[in-house]
Scaffold this motif. Structure first.
Motif: not given
Length: 154
Positions: A14-16, A78-79, A102-103, A107-109
């Motif tokens: 998913i996107s950031v 934010d983000n 972002p990757i 994304i990576e959390m």
């Protein structure tokens, strides 16, 4: 005084912005918490996350014992990241950093939790047999639930 660390990472397709919208909404914490914990937000989840926000919950982590947990959102970019710290609750210390980056393909959390148990040596005795397995179970549940919600990273 023993301070423990829990460190997890997860990739999602998913996107950031989509990740941030979901994760920065305190009401979504109930969605990614196991049902048996009877997670109930009492107050503070009525707006998007901001520094200084106080959120109060009732949780039932073990043995059916209801526990009030009060956290403060101390830092927000934010983000990118936010930090929650327990003000009142079951831990002597709870400091939880949530990072999103972002990757390629999503994304990576990253979650980094520093925590300390109450009751000194007695609390330390419970860590390997109760607390650590329970925290691992909760974070594993979150990872599976996020895959259910957003898909698996490939």
């Amino acid at each position: 005084m023993k301070v423990y660390t829990l460190h997890t990472t997860q990739k999602l397709p998913i996107s950031v912005e989509e990740a941030w919208t979901f994760l920065s909404n305190p009401a979504n914490l109930k969605t990614i918490t196991p049902d048996y914990m009877s997670f109930d937000i009492l107050s503070g989840a009525d707006r998007a996350m901001f520094p200084g926000q106080i959120i109060q919950y009732i949780v039932t982590p073990v043995f059916g014992i209801k526990t009030k947990w009060v956290t403060e959102i101390t830092h927000v970019k934010d983000n990118t990241y936010f930090v929650d710290e327990q003000r009142f609750g079951p831990y002597a210390l709870w400091h939880h950093k949530h990072f999103i980056k972002p990757i390629n393909g999503g994304i990576e959390m990253e979650d980094i939790v520093h925590y300390k148990l109450p009751f000194g040596v007695l609390g330390q005795l419970f860590h390997p047999v109760l607390v650590k397995p329970k925290l691992n179970e909760i974070f594993n549940y979150r990872q599976k639930k996020l895959i259910d919600l957003f898909g698996e990273f490939k």
